[in-house]
Design an enzyme around this catalytic site. Sequence first.
Site, PDB file in Angstrom:
ATOM      1  N   HIS A  64       0.864  -1.179   0.000  1.00  0.00           N
ATOM      2  CA  HIS A  64       0.000   0.000   0.000  1.00  0.00           C
ATOM      3  C   HIS A  64       0.899   1.227   0.000  1.00  0.00           C
ATOM      4  O   HIS A  64       1.556   1.532   1.003  1.00  0.00           O
ATOM      5  CB  HIS A  64      -0.922   0.012   1.215  1.00  0.00           C
ATOM      6  CG  HIS A  64      -1.736   1.267   1.308  1.00  0.00           C
ATOM      7  ND1 HIS A  64      -2.620   1.636   0.324  1.00  0.00           N
ATOM      8  CD2 HIS A  64      -1.779   2.254   2.245  1.00  0.00           C
ATOM      9  CE1 HIS A  64      -3.183   2.792   0.657  1.00  0.00           C
ATOM     10  NE2 HIS A  64      -2.683   3.188   1.811  1.00  0.00           N
ATOM     11  N   ASP A  66       1.108   5.053  -0.279  1.00  0.00           N
ATOM     12  CA  ASP A  66       0.434   6.349  -0.229  1.00  0.00           C
ATOM     13  C   ASP A  66       1.105   7.346  -1.167  1.00  0.00           C
ATOM     14  O   ASP A  66       2.331   7.518  -1.134  1.00  0.00           O
ATOM     15  CB  ASP A  66       0.478   6.913   1.192  1.00  0.00           C
ATOM     16  CG  ASP A  66      -0.418   6.149   2.145  1.00  0.00           C
ATOM     17  OD1 ASP A  66      -1.616   6.060   1.875  1.00  0.00           O
ATOM     18  OD2 ASP A  66       0.100   5.640   3.171  1.00  0.00           O
ATOM     19  N   ASP A 188      -7.596   1.593   2.401  1.00  0.00           N
ATOM     20  CA  ASP A 188      -7.191   2.503   3.471  1.00  0.00           C
ATOM     21  C   ASP A 188      -8.120   3.674   3.717  1.00  0.00           C
ATOM     22  O   ASP A 188      -8.108   4.234   4.807  1.00  0.00           O
ATOM     23  CB  ASP A 188      -5.770   3.026   3.201  1.00  0.00           C
ATOM     24  CG  ASP A 188      -5.128   3.650   4.444  1.00  0.00           C
ATOM     25  OD1 ASP A 188      -5.520   3.272   5.565  1.00  0.00           O
ATOM     26  OD2 ASP A 188      -4.240   4.504   4.293  1.00  0.00           O
ATOM     27  N   HIS A 438      -6.172   9.762  -0.514  1.00  0.00           N
ATOM     28  CA  HIS A 438      -6.865   9.746   0.776  1.00  0.00           C
ATOM     29  C   HIS A 438      -6.036  10.325   1.922  1.00  0.00           C
ATOM     30  O   HIS A 438      -6.517  10.354   3.069  1.00  0.00           O
ATOM     31  CB  HIS A 438      -7.351   8.333   1.110  1.00  0.00           C
ATOM     32  CG  HIS A 438      -6.266   7.311   1.179  1.00  0.00           C
ATOM     33  ND1 HIS A 438      -5.869   6.579   0.083  1.00  0.00           N
ATOM     34  CD2 HIS A 438      -5.492   6.884   2.198  1.00  0.00           C
ATOM     35  CE1 HIS A 438      -4.898   5.750   0.429  1.00  0.00           C
ATOM     36  NE2 HIS A 438      -4.651   5.922   1.715  1.00  0.00           N
TER      37      HIS A 438
END
Length: 997
Positions: A64, A66, A188, A438
């Site tokens: 994951h 970001d 997430d 996000h």
Amino acid sequence: MIFGWISNMAVRSQQLATALLFILSVVLSFPLGEKKTDAPTCGYESCHATKPGMLNVHLVPHTHDDVGWLKTVDQYFYGDRNDIQHAGVQYILDSVVDQLLKNPDRRFIYVETAFFYRWWKSQSSSMQQTVKQLVNEGRLEFVNGGWCMSDEAATHYSAVIDQMTIGLRFLNETFGACGRPRVAWHIDPFGHAREHASMFAQMGFDGFFFGRLDYQDRARRMRDKEQELLWRASDSLTPPMADLFTGILPNGYSPPEGFCWDQLCSDPPIRDDPDLEDYNVDDVVGRFLVIANSQSTVYKTNHIIMTMGSDFQYENANLWYKNLDKLIHYVNARQANGSKVNVLYSTPSCYLQELHRANLTWPLKTDDFFPYADDAHDFWTGYFTSRPALKRYERISNSNLQTCNQLEVLGGLTSRKGPFGEGDSQTMKKAMAVAQHHDAVSGTEKQHVANDYARKLANGWQHCQVLVSNSLAALSGLSAERIYCDNLNVSVCHLTESSKKFSVNVYNPLARPVTWPVRLPVNGTAYSVSDASGKAVDCQVVHVSQATHEVRRQRGFAVNELVFQVQAPPLGYTTYTVALIQDGPPPAPAQQRAPTVIQNKFLQVTFDPETGLISSLNNLETKQSIKLTQNFYWYNASDGNNVESRQPSGAYIFRPNSSTPVIISQTAKTEIIKTSVVQEVRQWFAPWVSQVVRLYADSRALELEWTVGPVPIDDSVGKEVITRLDTSIKTAEYFYTDSNGREVLQRKKDFRPTWNLKQSEPIAGNYYPINSRAYIKDDVDQLTVVTDRSQGGGSIQNGSLEIMLHRRLLHDDFRGVGEPLNEISGIFPDGLVVRGRLLLTLDPPQTAADTHRPLAEGMVLQPLLTFTDGDLKPNTQLEFSGLLAALPPAVHLLTLSQWDEDSVLLRLEHQYQSSESKVSSQPVTVNLQKLFSTLEVLGVAELNLSANQWKDEVKRFDWTPEKGEKPLLKTFEDPSTWEVTLRPMEIRTFLLKVNLR
């Protein structure tokens, strides 16, 4: 192959028509990826075999990544600033590709195209071929595929569609059909919006997986085996158009406890030499079987999924894969002794395929997954408002980008290379796409990262300004320098402050005419304004408010504002000429007496002369009247020292230590200004809170322009500032908020539609995201509030609606960001000052949408003002519309963007829900050939929402709800090839082959 592609030329025979269709299909297929003759084994065909009669455990290796959070997107990619967080995406991709090549059974999924695109550009051609082979064989699979994994609370649907389109287009053009994701993957984001599910369904995804949902909701779903469901994500679109199978992952997105083998983890590796003292295979296998069997009890089929990875993992992928290979081998070896557990490398799409093959019925959900709490006092509802200035800047940037895209099309080739240099929309598109992440527009990043997002948006706008200037020069014939005044909200524009004569170009990005108030900083006391036909326009000069003087901090020196209303044609511009008539002292100060009434022909607003506050709102057309009081308050943010819970307020969490907000002032100091253009009451509540209540002559909406900050913290107390509207409307604890700017959802205090809520936070637990509007109503009256950015709010008391405007906090909330939400800068060293607008309308509920839909549309896509100094040269084209006629009121031109040299991407949207307007909630037909004034449309092909599949080739899994019959996809015929019909809430996407007229 292609739906509805037709040429403008006369077709004399069926053979010629067929040949033309084939030729044009080849031309148009290229952007969507060509199918190769040696069909690759990717997608569902590449899944490993499973074993019936066993519990099949799908291991999904993933990372994951970001697109900015604790570090900037650039720092994350390169692995810079590892003193903040050890993370380097380029090394993750290097390592994963190397390890996938060592074992054909291994799988990996990747999500964030922004990172992959950057990595791909730096690879050699031989490495690119190697990666293409991995993709073609299904060993490397893309999921979601957008430029980022967008936030679901603070994003506007138009920006989400854009960022998904950019990412998916790159995957299509690079990898063809094998690069197209089958599954949406939002592991997430902090709560999940119904509109996102609707968009994902219309983008052709077969399913959707996420990791976070309310802890009470999860407990109930685990008990009832409802962690996998069918989400019906629209009240207006005919099922299954917006139906999306949705799965909730078992561990958020982390591996099971004890099974993390990344270099960032400390779990022991599998030690499989039986001659060693610390041999642990039996222990590892035993623990795994316990976890697998336990997980199977809360899911519905004999297939379960485990996410084997987490944040920025797989930088040394060998650690993961070596242990996963062993885990699969040793667990499956137990089958010889009667074990009924089968473990395999898998992907979300392969897991989804097995759920589909199970042919079961699934629980149906029609609401959303907000708000999200991970414990009794830990509601993630603060980020709905966090970093309000960034949230507003993102929204302005979206408007500027749409203008940039439109003018690139309307201005033709000159827009990209013209008198002002080489224009570029791609930089802005990518900056906006990153901003949807996000931890970007959500406001949950570190301060230096928030600054980087803003810098990227500003840089993108600089590139777009060249393009816009080139395009307007081509359309108008005027090549004089254009000035952009980006600080008009604080009355700063050096040209208008100093020039004695200038022109204002007003570009309207909407497909309908607009009337818009213009306020320009000036130093004269009298001006003349004339429109494109030379007709005089009513204009007035008012003095700049004290709040504006304070907030602009020496960046401008104007003492007055010139106010007038402009009217701009659809998808076009008009020009106004401004000339100074009289210099001298500023106009007489506003009346200091307590105001009683301001009104125009539509609305009347009364004020309490004792308090200076609004006391009532009247709609003069409908003869409606409500009691209305509006004021400002702040919640005392918990510092984490509460006996009941140690949870403080922070970037994510809203945790007031009292359910009663502190009123900033019972009264407001006021002054009133009344002119023929505008009437306004200026209110001062405190040195750090002021407001202008404003009513323009032709407006059906009351404007509240609020200014808040610097929020004082000298008492060592963090504050969460709200405005609250208290009315006589009988709401019965219901209120309404929009989902990502589109469909509106009903909310009820202390209630969740799908489980029995045990409310532990009476304020934070009743907050919801407000992206563009919220309203309260009864049978007679509806008060709608249109916002200029995403904010959080709720209806805590009957007849009341509160919206959080600003947050300044002194503690971190322990969710990873590691710093308080305390925004200071060189401009605002004492704390951030924020200014914004709310628009209020009062209507009967049956007709309210006819007011608030276009109002919100206009708030999102605002006219762009550009300025030129001095006289205009003769023969300048002062007015232009890119449309032959305005679109019907129900139709919104959502996208007009250059796709390649001779084709443009067009999205048309029906912006009304099915039952909210007797007039506008009806099907509307538009003729694509009679749309544009400067474009000759030669052909049309329809695409899915994200423009990565031909519409007639979209094939999605069908699912059956537990209650009711399986919905069958209905197809509606258009009246003709060129005439397309839009039904309520429908968005249709087209690729047009065009020539400039």
